[in-house]
Design an enzyme around this catalytic site. Structure first.
Site, PDB file in Angstrom:
ATOM      1  N   ASP A 316       0.860  -1.170   0.000  1.00  0.00           N
ATOM      2  CA  ASP A 316       0.000   0.000   0.000  1.00  0.00           C
ATOM      3  C   ASP A 316       0.902   1.228   0.000  1.00  0.00           C
ATOM      4  O   ASP A 316       1.823   1.327   0.811  1.00  0.00           O
ATOM      5  CB  ASP A 316      -0.891  -0.009   1.240  1.00  0.00           C
ATOM      6  CG  ASP A 316      -1.787   1.207   1.284  1.00  0.00           C
ATOM      7  OD1 ASP A 316      -2.488   1.472   0.308  1.00  0.00           O
ATOM      8  OD2 ASP A 316      -1.758   1.910   2.318  1.00  0.00           O
ATOM      9  N   THR A 318       0.501   4.565   0.693  1.00  0.00           N
ATOM     10  CA  THR A 318       0.486   5.454   1.850  1.00  0.00           C
ATOM     11  C   THR A 318       0.920   4.707   3.106  1.00  0.00           C
ATOM     12  O   THR A 318       0.359   3.671   3.449  1.00  0.00           O
ATOM     13  CB  THR A 318      -0.920   6.043   2.050  1.00  0.00           C
ATOM     14  OG1 THR A 318      -1.332   6.679   0.850  1.00  0.00           O
ATOM     15  CG2 THR A 318      -0.910   7.059   3.172  1.00  0.00           C
ATOM     16  N   ASP A 558      -1.410  -0.081   6.459  1.00  0.00           N
ATOM     17  CA  ASP A 558      -1.590   0.494   7.785  1.00  0.00           C
ATOM     18  C   ASP A 558      -2.987   1.043   7.991  1.00  0.00           C
ATOM     19  O   ASP A 558      -3.339   1.438   9.093  1.00  0.00           O
ATOM     20  CB  ASP A 558      -0.565   1.609   8.034  1.00  0.00           C
ATOM     21  CG  ASP A 558      -0.730   2.768   7.065  1.00  0.00           C
ATOM     22  OD1 ASP A 558      -1.508   2.628   6.094  1.00  0.00           O
ATOM     23  OD2 ASP A 558      -0.088   3.811   7.277  1.00  0.00           O
TER      24      ASP A 558
END
Length: 804
Positions: A316, A318, A558
């Site tokens: 991911d 970000t 996250d």
């Protein structure tokens, strides 16, 4: 503990719109009474097995029971020298317990660091506390990504959506209203609110599930399953072979029962690969300690092994390739709008959300809520990764009611809109762009984004992680394909990945164009490297599509939008600063939020797998030649060639001590599948050659030696050949050579020479070479056996490489 006062006002910016009458929560006196009554959430938060479980797992094993019985028999019938194997087992078991206790301390201390700390409102003040401090009736606040830690009833809800898929299997989020129940183990995907704890401790619905899920487990491990399978085969071979050996030795040595017992035990003990399970546990435990020093919490033991087998890692963007924070670098007002008015709208929007995400926090930093004086909040629509925007309704200073949306331009604007051209140019530079738009419909209208008036483009710059480029390069060198999967614009994500040197970043794929069929999707995924505008459900589907092609998939993330994919991936990796939900489902948590720690986990897994394969070959070679010797002894009806003390000496010098060092050595060899097959390919021919060479020397010595003491001389000659053969197996397994590996092999050889030339050690181990003819013949037979070992080893490696 951190605290913040709840003002409960929204007079200027609408920070807590509609939340003026907030319940203050329990008072200090009420909390004290509940603690005294034992109404506390006392479920232990553990990341490892208890001390008692560790001791039981290392002591009460099948093979420890076999060895223990044989040790007791030797204590009755023979000298203590023949019972040395019993003391070795005690030492090995103690080492295993000590190492696992070290790993337990490391995991428990890291688990405290990564433990969820819910926000609880007491006496009108919200404070972070440990989950174990929650009492019955506490008012617990919730925000996006928060995990529901106990069962309860919703008291406050602001567009609260909760995902209960981990408990019910239902993937769609459930909208919660005041009075609705919430279950522990679920998590918030959008909105916020608060709930009252109605069940705490072991009464909570998911308490036992959560406790099991957080344990230091040994499941789903090819390595552990393979060793269990090997031990099962060994047990099946041992039983009939041991029975035949017992009958044979009591027949041959009918005149000396004690000697028959010692020879029988000497034949059974080496069949047991007693140190294999120990060294596997030690290798894993030391791996956990090593990774713990790097702030890496391994929540499930096989995760170390699993990540080493991964060939695709889905990232991911970000929080993984980029740092959590962002900065507003520009504001492009559209259609000649009033920049000051837009700035006030952004300030009001930022102040409307009590739990802003990273993008909105950047807006708040650039346009503080204090700049929206007079704007009164009338409602909020929290950001959702599914719809790609958030919203807020206000009453402006002049009394005008307005509804604003902030989100992805290509979602809020129709295809072909002129503004999207500017957005694409900014995305090409790796910038993130949000559109501030005014909606013509109420905020609670499902079609609120159907027709909007664009007001401004908010340009954000993401902070690249300084270590991300090196980590991507490491995965490329290790032949692990990296796939960047993000909810952001595909072109923007591709630009960021391109800056980090990811191959294929110049051809990003918009996930909205992905085919829904699994096989077709897998084909696109295998070709591409960057995917944008991916929904949470698509992330999950993409993981499944890659797995359907035989890939071992790791997923990092996250955010709460990553939870479904993390849960389904072979290995889930969460950042320590990520949401509680991601940390709950991930097998590995990077507590320092450093993506650069992943190569360490991969390297640790490869060290464990590669080294255990090496030492397993040593242990199983011994098992194979022991079974062969027992069969040959039964067929020839001769005394077993060795006493227990001889095989204890050989096992210690050629297997036990070397295996301990080899199991902990660095090893960067890529993990390969089919552990059992690979180990047995090497161990079976090696064991057969060693057993045949030792028995040939034994028969030759029986032909030459006669008279009193002949059996001792025959045993000594056979021991010399077997030692040389096992040393050659050790020398092969120790390759490729380094200075310490060469030194290890030479040190073991020197130790055996010391035993042969030291009188009291000769007597202790009953070893004495007689004459010149037989000892040199024994060396010659060993030399022929060494050539056979090299040929078989080369043949097996050739077949393995051809199959690969």
């Amino acid at each position: 503990m951190t605290e913040r006062a709840e003002t409960g006002t929204g007079t200027d910016t609408g920070t807590q719109a509609g939340a003026l009458a907030r319940h203050p929560g329990l008072s200090a006196q009420e909390v004290a009474r509940r603690i005294e009554a034992g109404e506390v959430n006392d479920v232990p938060v553990r990341s490892s097995r208890s001390t008692a479980e560790i001791v039981r797992a290392n002591v009460f094993t099948r093979f420890n029971a076999i060895i223990g019985v044989l040790f007791l028999i030797i204590l009755v019938v023979g000298p203590i020298q023949d019972g040395l194997f019993g003391f070795v087992i005690v030492a090995n078991t103690a080492i295993g317990i000590i190492q696992e206790l070290r790993a337990k301390r490391t995991l428990d201390s890291l688990a405290v660091i990564g433990e969820a700390r819910p926000e609880v409102r007491r006496d009108g003040v919200t404070a972070e506390i440990s989950t174990s401090q929650i009492v019955l009736g506490d008012l617990i606040e919730l925000g996006p990504g928060d995990k529901v830690v106990v069962d309860g009833v919703v008291g406050e809800a602001d567009s609260l959506e909760i995902d209960e898929s981990l408990l019910t299997g239902e993937a769609d989020p459930v909208v919660k209203h005041p009075g609705d129940p919430v279950m522990s183990g679920s998590f918030v995907v959008a909105g916020g609110g608060a709930f009252t704890a109605t069940k705490v401790g072991r009464e909570a619905y998911a308490a036992q599930l959560a406790d099991e899920a957080s344990r230091f487990t040994l499941v789903n491990s090819e390595l552990r399953n393979g060793i269990s399978q090997i031990l099962k085969y060994v047990t099946w071979m041992m039983v009939p072979t041991a029975v035949g050996l017992i009958i044979s030795q009591f027949t041959v040595e009918s005149h000396d029962t004690r000697e028959a017992v010692r020879r029988t035990v000497g034949g059974i003990v080496p069949m047991v690969p007693e140190g294999l399970v120990l060294l596997t546990s030690v290798a894993f435990a030391i791996g956990v300690v090593r990774l713990g020093r790097k702030q890496c919490l391994v929540q499930e033991l096989p995760a170390i092994e699993g990540l080493a087998r991964v060939d695709v890692v889905c990232l991911d963007k970000t929080g993984t390739l980029t740092e959590g924070g962002m900065d507003v670098t520009a504001l492009h007002v559209l259609d000649g709008g009033d920049e000051a008015y837009v700035a006030r709208a952004l300030a009001a929007f930022g102040g409307s959300d009590p739990r802003p995400n990273a993008s909105l926090q950047a807006v708040i930093d650039a346009y503080p809520p204090a700049g929206a004086a007079g704007w009164r909040g009338a409602g909020t629509l929290p950001f959702s990764s599914t719809r790609k925007y958030s919203g807020a309704a206000f009453t402006e200073p002049d009394g005008t009611d307005s509804t604003w949306l902030l989100g992805a331009p290509d979602v809020l604007l129709p295809t072909g809109h002129g503004t999207l051209g500017d957005v694409d140019r900014l995305n090409d530079e790796g910038l993130r762009v949000l559109l501030l738009a005014r909606a013509g419909r109420p905020l609670d209208d499902p079609q609120v984004a159907a027709s909007v008036a664009p007001f401004a483009l908010v340009v954000l710059e993401q902070r690249l992680r300084p270590d991300a480029s090196d980590t991507l390069r490491y995965f490329a060198e290790q032949q692990v394909d990296a796939k960047v999967i993000s909810g952001d614009n595909a072109v923007s994500v591709g630009a960021v990945a391109g800056k980090l040197g990811l191959p294929g970043a110049d051809e990003p794929v918009d996930a909205r164009q992905l085919p829904p069929e699994r096989d077709a999707m897998a084909a696109v995924l295998e070709r591409g490297a960057v995917f944008g505008r991916v929904t949470p459900q698509q992330k999950r589907d993409m993981v499944g599509a890659l797995q359907s092609r035989g890939h071992n998939v790791a997923m990092t993330g996250d955010g709460v939008n990553d939870v479904l994919a993390l849960k389904d991936a072979d290995i889930g990796v969460s950042m320590g600063s990520g949401s509680e939900a991601t940390r709950a489902v991930a097998q590995i948590v990077l507590l320092d939020n450093s993506f650069a720690t992943l190569p360490s986990v991969v390297a640790e897994g490869r060290r464990v797998i590669g080294n255990i394969t090496r030492v397993a070959t040593l242990f199983l070679t011994k098992t194979v030649y022991s079974v062969l010797l027992a069969v040959l002894v039964v067929c020839w009806q001769v005394p077993y060639p060795f006493l227990p003390r001889h095989l204890t000496l050989l096992s210690t010098l050629t297997i036990g001590v070397p295996a301990f060092f080899l199991a902990l050595a660095p090893n960067k060899e890529r993990a390969r599948p089919h552990f059992v097959r690979r180990v047995m390919r090497y161990a079976t021919p090696a064991g057969l050659i060693c057993g045949a060479a030792a028995f040939a020397t034994y028969l030759m010595a029986r032909h030459i030696y006669t008279g009193a003491g002949a059996l001792d001389a025959e045993t000594s000659a056979a021991t010399l050949t077997l030692f040389l053969m096992e040393m050659w197996v050790l020398a092969i397994v120790a390759r490729p050579y380094t200075w310490w590996r060469v030194g290890l092999v030479l040190a073991m050889g020197l130790a055996f020479v010391i035993v042969l030339v030291t009188p009291w050690l000769q007597r202790f181990f009953a070893l004495k070479l007689v004459g010149d003819e037989v000892p040199w013949s024994a060396v010659g037979i060993a030399a022929v056996g060494a050539v056979a070992l090299e040929v078989s080893w080369a043949w097996v490696r050739h077949r393995e490489n051809a199959a690969a």
